[in-house]
Write an enzyme that holds these catalytic residues in place. Structure first.
Site, PDB file in Angstrom:
ATOM      1  N   LYS A 128     -18.450   8.729  -3.250  1.00  0.00           N
ATOM      2  CA  LYS A 128     -17.698   7.814  -3.939  1.00  0.00           C
ATOM      3  C   LYS A 128     -17.628   7.088  -5.221  1.00  0.00           C
ATOM      4  O   LYS A 128     -17.036   7.066  -5.827  1.00  0.00           O
ATOM      5  CB  LYS A 128     -15.947   8.111  -3.063  1.00  0.00           C
ATOM      6  CG  LYS A 128     -15.119   6.765  -3.968  1.00  0.00           C
ATOM      7  CD  LYS A 128     -13.988   5.657  -2.831  1.00  0.00           C
ATOM      8  CE  LYS A 128     -14.499   4.754  -3.048  1.00  0.00           C
ATOM      9  NZ  LYS A 128     -13.562   3.353  -2.574  1.00  0.00           N
ATOM     10  N   ASP A 147     -11.367   9.364  -3.874  1.00  0.00           N
ATOM     11  CA  ASP A 147     -10.269   7.456  -3.530  1.00  0.00           C
ATOM     12  C   ASP A 147      -9.587   7.755  -2.024  1.00  0.00           C
ATOM     13  O   ASP A 147      -9.173   8.634  -2.011  1.00  0.00           O
ATOM     14  CB  ASP A 147     -10.456   6.516  -4.223  1.00  0.00           C
ATOM     15  CG  ASP A 147      -9.097   6.681  -4.466  1.00  0.00           C
ATOM     16  OD1 ASP A 147      -8.519   7.791  -4.734  1.00  0.00           O
ATOM     17  OD2 ASP A 147      -8.826   5.879  -5.179  1.00  0.00           O
TER      18      ASP A 147
END
Ligand code: SF4
Length: 227
Positions: A128, A147
């Site tokens: 991420k 996310d």
């Protein structure tokens, strides 16, 4: 014989999601303030379990004091912890930042690397964070940022049944055209913050409700509308 699982969303649906969200959020850049790759890396590490607004409040002062990777190692762990305390989980975050800076100095001459392969080798940096830095600083789409907002919205829209971020990213990379990878997650994140909030999605005003599985269920199409 195993029957192929029917895709619930077509390429046209994905195009329409991107088109509508771009219209709703013409400025959909990453909300974390930064002036270079190191600042974005640090801000992204700090954003775990914390709002971008809070991160920006903290980094406004932080980035005046820490201008290079070496600066994060000149202070003690405790001093850095105090400087980032309002973002929560400050001990782990300070450890990750200092660990990442050490590798950046020792293996990359003080510069943040610009490949997924090298970024995920930095302590505390997963896909991420790596995707966020690659996409929003280097302009590289090596994957899709997943996310908490992207996780929530992609499930509600009906783009994945997976819960694990890495599997969700793989699902998205199969159905979202590569040219849209960077915009796609930034657009979903903006919609997640403003309209599709955790536990209280405001489908009535959401521009993608006619494409979203959850939106279609709770706000069915009005007679006479096109989709
Ligand atoms: S239609 Fe509702 S559930 Fe779907 S993305 Fe919009 S706000 Fe979220």
């Amino acid at each position: 014989m195993k029957r192929a699982r029917k895709m619930s969303k077509t390429p046209e649906d994905i195009d329409e999601v991107v088109r509508r969200l771009k219209k709703a959020y013409p400025d959909h850049r990453v909300a974390l303030d930064h002036g270079n790759a190191l600042e974005l890396l640090v801000a992204t590490i700090l954003s775990a379990q914390c709002t971008d607004v809070r991160v920006n409040q903290v980094t406004r002062e932080l980035f005046k004091k820490y201008k290079s990777a070496a600066d994060y190692l000149k202070v003690t762990q405790e001093e850095l912890e105090n400087d980032i305390r309002p973002t929560g989980f400050f001990r782990n975050k300070a450890r990750s930042i200092r660990g990442a800076c050490e590798v950046i100095i020792n293996r990359h001459g003080g510069e943040v690397p610009d490949t997924m392969e090298e970024l995920v080798k930095l302590p505390g940096v997963g896909r991420k964070t790596a995707n966020c830095v690659l996409a929003n600083f280097f302009g590289k789409a090596e994957g899709i940022v997943v996310d908490t907002h992207v996780l929530r919205l992609t499930k509600l829209i009906g783009l994945t049944k997976n819960k694990d971020a890495v599997k969700v990213e793989q699902d998205l990379m199969k159905i979202v055209p590569k040219k849209d990878w960077i915009d796609f997650s930034n657009l979903l994140i903006h919609n997640g913050r403003k309209v599709c909030k955790a536990g209280r999605p405001d489908c009535e005003i959401c521009v993608i409700r006619e494409i979203c599985d959850w939106g279609k269920k709770c706000c069915p199409r009005k007679p006479g509308t096109s989709r």
